[in-house]
Design a protein around this motif. Sequence first.
Motif, PDB file in Angstrom:
ATOM      1  N   ASP A  63       0.802  -1.221   0.000  1.00  0.00           N
ATOM      2  CA  ASP A  63       0.000   0.000   0.000  1.00  0.00           C
ATOM      3  C   ASP A  63       0.836   1.273   0.000  1.00  0.00           C
ATOM      4  OD1 ASP A  63       1.099  -0.095   2.487  1.00  0.00           O
ATOM      5  OD2 ASP A  63      -0.803  -0.083   3.572  1.00  0.00           O
ATOM      6  N   GLY A  64       2.016   1.254  -0.557  1.00  0.00           N
ATOM      7  CA  GLY A  64       2.884   2.425  -0.546  1.00  0.00           C
ATOM      8  C   GLY A  64       3.997   2.279   0.463  1.00  0.00           C
ATOM      9  N   LYS A  65       3.797   1.448   1.494  1.00  0.00           N
ATOM     10  CA  LYS A  65       4.876   1.145   2.432  1.00  0.00           C
ATOM     11  C   LYS A  65       5.785   0.088   1.823  1.00  0.00           C
ATOM     12  CE  LYS A  65       2.151   2.195   6.474  1.00  0.00           C
ATOM     13  NZ  LYS A  65       1.520   1.678   7.672  1.00  0.00           N
ATOM     14  N   GLN A  66       5.270  -0.621   0.857  1.00  0.00           N
ATOM     15  CA  GLN A  66       6.044  -1.619   0.146  1.00  0.00           C
ATOM     16  C   GLN A  66       6.049  -1.271  -1.328  1.00  0.00           C
ATOM     17  OE1 GLN A  66       8.020  -3.396   1.624  1.00  0.00           O
ATOM     18  NE2 GLN A  66       7.167  -4.967   2.930  1.00  0.00           N
ATOM     19  N   THR A  67       6.501  -2.175  -2.141  1.00  0.00           N
ATOM     20  CA  THR A  67       6.673  -1.895  -3.553  1.00  0.00           C
ATOM     21  C   THR A  67       5.353  -1.887  -4.309  1.00  0.00           C
ATOM     22  OG1 THR A  67       6.993  -4.220  -4.070  1.00  0.00           O
ATOM     23  CG2 THR A  67       8.945  -2.948  -3.505  1.00  0.00           C
ATOM     24  N   ASN A  68       5.356  -1.187  -5.435  1.00  0.00           N
ATOM     25  CA  ASN A  68       4.207  -1.134  -6.313  1.00  0.00           C
ATOM     26  C   ASN A  68       4.548  -1.802  -7.648  1.00  0.00           C
ATOM     27  OD1 ASN A  68       1.857  -0.548  -7.630  1.00  0.00           O
ATOM     28  ND2 ASN A  68       2.112   1.651  -7.602  1.00  0.00           N
ATOM     29  N   ASN A  69       5.682  -1.416  -8.223  1.00  0.00           N
ATOM     30  CA  ASN A  69       6.130  -2.012  -9.479  1.00  0.00           C
ATOM     31  C   ASN A  69       7.661  -2.053  -9.480  1.00  0.00           C
ATOM     32  OD1 ASN A  69       6.345  -3.010 -12.030  1.00  0.00           O
ATOM     33  ND2 ASN A  69       5.489  -1.226 -13.057  1.00  0.00           N
ATOM     34  N   PRO A  70       8.249  -2.983  -8.732  1.00  0.00           N
ATOM     35  CA  PRO A  70       9.715  -3.053  -8.690  1.00  0.00           C
ATOM     36  C   PRO A  70      10.271  -3.392 -10.062  1.00  0.00           C
ATOM     37  CG  PRO A  70       8.761  -4.943  -7.592  1.00  0.00           C
ATOM     38  CD  PRO A  70       7.637  -4.034  -7.932  1.00  0.00           C
ATOM     39  N   TYR A  86       9.313   1.540 -10.138  1.00  0.00           N
ATOM     40  CA  TYR A  86       8.888   2.387 -11.248  1.00  0.00           C
ATOM     41  C   TYR A  86       7.657   3.227 -10.902  1.00  0.00           C
ATOM     42  CZ  TYR A  86       7.284   3.564 -15.943  1.00  0.00           C
ATOM     43  OH  TYR A  86       6.843   4.228 -17.058  1.00  0.00           O
ATOM     44  N   CYS A  87       6.638   2.631 -10.348  1.00  0.00           N
ATOM     45  CA  CYS A  87       5.381   3.359 -10.085  1.00  0.00           C
ATOM     46  C   CYS A  87       5.445   4.245  -8.846  1.00  0.00           C
ATOM     47  CB  CYS A  87       4.218   2.384  -9.972  1.00  0.00           C
ATOM     48  SG  CYS A  87       3.763   1.666 -11.562  1.00  0.00           S
ATOM     49  N   ASN A  88       6.205   3.857  -7.847  1.00  0.00           N
ATOM     50  CA  ASN A  88       6.344   4.685  -6.649  1.00  0.00           C
ATOM     51  C   ASN A  88       7.436   5.734  -6.795  1.00  0.00           C
ATOM     52  OD1 ASN A  88       4.269   3.466  -5.255  1.00  0.00           O
ATOM     53  ND2 ASN A  88       5.587   2.066  -4.145  1.00  0.00           N
ATOM     54  N   HIS A  89       8.168   5.723  -7.913  1.00  0.00           N
ATOM     55  CA  HIS A  89       9.195   6.726  -8.208  1.00  0.00           C
ATOM     56  C   HIS A  89      10.235   6.824  -7.099  1.00  0.00           C
ATOM     57  CE1 HIS A  89       6.578   8.033 -11.476  1.00  0.00           C
ATOM     58  NE2 HIS A  89       5.589   8.001 -10.599  1.00  0.00           N
ATOM     59  N   CYS A  90      10.718   5.670  -6.658  1.00  0.00           N
ATOM     60  CA  CYS A  90      11.671   5.696  -5.554  1.00  0.00           C
ATOM     61  C   CYS A  90      12.581   4.478  -5.596  1.00  0.00           C
ATOM     62  CB  CYS A  90      10.934   5.752  -4.218  1.00  0.00           C
ATOM     63  SG  CYS A  90       9.982   4.261  -3.877  1.00  0.00           S
ATOM     64  N   VAL A  91      13.513   4.479  -4.664  1.00  0.00           N
ATOM     65  CA  VAL A  91      14.396   3.344  -4.436  1.00  0.00           C
ATOM     66  C   VAL A  91      14.198   2.911  -2.993  1.00  0.00           C
ATOM     67  CG1 VAL A  91      16.807   2.588  -4.289  1.00  0.00           C
ATOM     68  CG2 VAL A  91      16.092   4.119  -6.133  1.00  0.00           C
ATOM     69  N   TYR A  92      13.936   1.629  -2.800  1.00  0.00           N
ATOM     70  CA  TYR A  92      13.792   1.064  -1.470  1.00  0.00           C
ATOM     71  C   TYR A  92      15.068   0.329  -1.093  1.00  0.00           C
ATOM     72  CZ  TYR A  92       8.688   1.562  -1.837  1.00  0.00           C
ATOM     73  OH  TYR A  92       7.414   2.041  -1.960  1.00  0.00           O
ATOM     74  N   VAL A  93      15.338   0.296   0.212  1.00  0.00           N
ATOM     75  CA  VAL A  93      16.399  -0.553   0.743  1.00  0.00           C
ATOM     76  C   VAL A  93      15.758  -1.454   1.789  1.00  0.00           C
ATOM     77  CG1 VAL A  93      18.645  -0.646   1.889  1.00  0.00           C
ATOM     78  CG2 VAL A  93      18.114   1.260   0.348  1.00  0.00           C
ATOM     79  N   PHE A  94      15.924  -2.761   1.622  1.00  0.00           N
ATOM     80  CA  PHE A  94      15.388  -3.763   2.531  1.00  0.00           C
ATOM     81  C   PHE A  94      16.532  -4.553   3.143  1.00  0.00           C
ATOM     82  CE2 PHE A  94      12.272  -3.176  -0.856  1.00  0.00           C
ATOM     83  CZ  PHE A  94      11.104  -2.965  -0.150  1.00  0.00           C
ATOM     84  N   ASN A  95      16.350  -5.006   4.372  1.00  0.00           N
ATOM     85  CA  ASN A  95      17.346  -5.896   4.945  1.00  0.00           C
ATOM     86  C   ASN A  95      17.148  -7.307   4.387  1.00  0.00           C
ATOM     87  OD1 ASN A  95      15.250  -7.101   6.427  1.00  0.00           O
ATOM     88  ND2 ASN A  95      15.777  -6.041   8.322  1.00  0.00           N
ATOM     89  N   GLN A  96      17.969  -8.251   4.837  1.00  0.00           N
ATOM     90  CA  GLN A  96      17.920  -9.619   4.311  1.00  0.00           C
ATOM     91  C   GLN A  96      16.597 -10.320   4.589  1.00  0.00           C
ATOM     92  OE1 GLN A  96      21.384 -12.074   5.067  1.00  0.00           O
ATOM     93  NE2 GLN A  96      22.556 -10.237   5.539  1.00  0.00           N
ATOM     94  N   GLU A  97      15.878  -9.852   5.592  1.00  0.00           N
ATOM     95  CA  GLU A  97      14.586 -10.456   5.932  1.00  0.00           C
ATOM     96  C   GLU A  97      13.434  -9.808   5.172  1.00  0.00           C
ATOM     97  OE1 GLU A  97      16.821  -9.465   8.493  1.00  0.00           O
ATOM     98  OE2 GLU A  97      17.592 -11.508   8.320  1.00  0.00           O
ATOM     99  N   LYS A 103      13.743   4.457   2.297  1.00  0.00           N
ATOM    100  CA  LYS A 103      13.031   4.755   1.056  1.00  0.00           C
ATOM    101  C   LYS A 103      13.581   6.078   0.562  1.00  0.00           C
ATOM    102  CE  LYS A 103       8.500   5.756  -0.903  1.00  0.00           C
ATOM    103  NZ  LYS A 103       7.078   5.987  -0.614  1.00  0.00           N
ATOM    104  N   LEU A 104      14.095   6.099  -0.648  1.00  0.00           N
ATOM    105  CA  LEU A 104      14.717   7.285  -1.213  1.00  0.00           C
ATOM    106  C   LEU A 104      13.911   7.763  -2.413  1.00  0.00           C
ATOM    107  CD1 LEU A 104      18.250   5.702  -1.270  1.00  0.00           C
ATOM    108  CD2 LEU A 104      17.373   7.234   0.486  1.00  0.00           C
TER     109      LEU A 104
END
Length: 108
Positions: A63-70, A86-97, A103-104
């Motif tokens: 819902d915006g806290k996670q990915t929309n179209n990676p 692509y759709c959220n216009h950002c770059v996410y960083v997730f840990n190994q889990e 979120k950038l």
Amino acid sequence: SGRVQILTEKLKYYSMFGMELLTYPRDVKVTRDRIMVLDDSDPCMFVFDSDHVLTNKLITKGDGKQTNNPFCFDIDREYNIVMSDYCNHCVYVFNQEGEQIHKLGQEG
């Protein structure tokens, strides 16, 4: 159905896996002990061990806290997952889990 094919150094077919899970594999990264596949159908990331056994399913559409179209991803030195969306216009960083740690960027 989708799958990951493994080729030899001379680009000859060697084996494949993921037929029962993957629909549209978009990006693949290999670490010393994991194979990570970004699939475009859910979207989500499947994590396999070196024997091609599924060990985890991470980063599902949200819902915006996670990915929309990676679109693509990479792994940094600490084994964090750096993924463009692509759709959220950002770059996410997730840990190994698969927990979001940064979120950038944003639309606009």
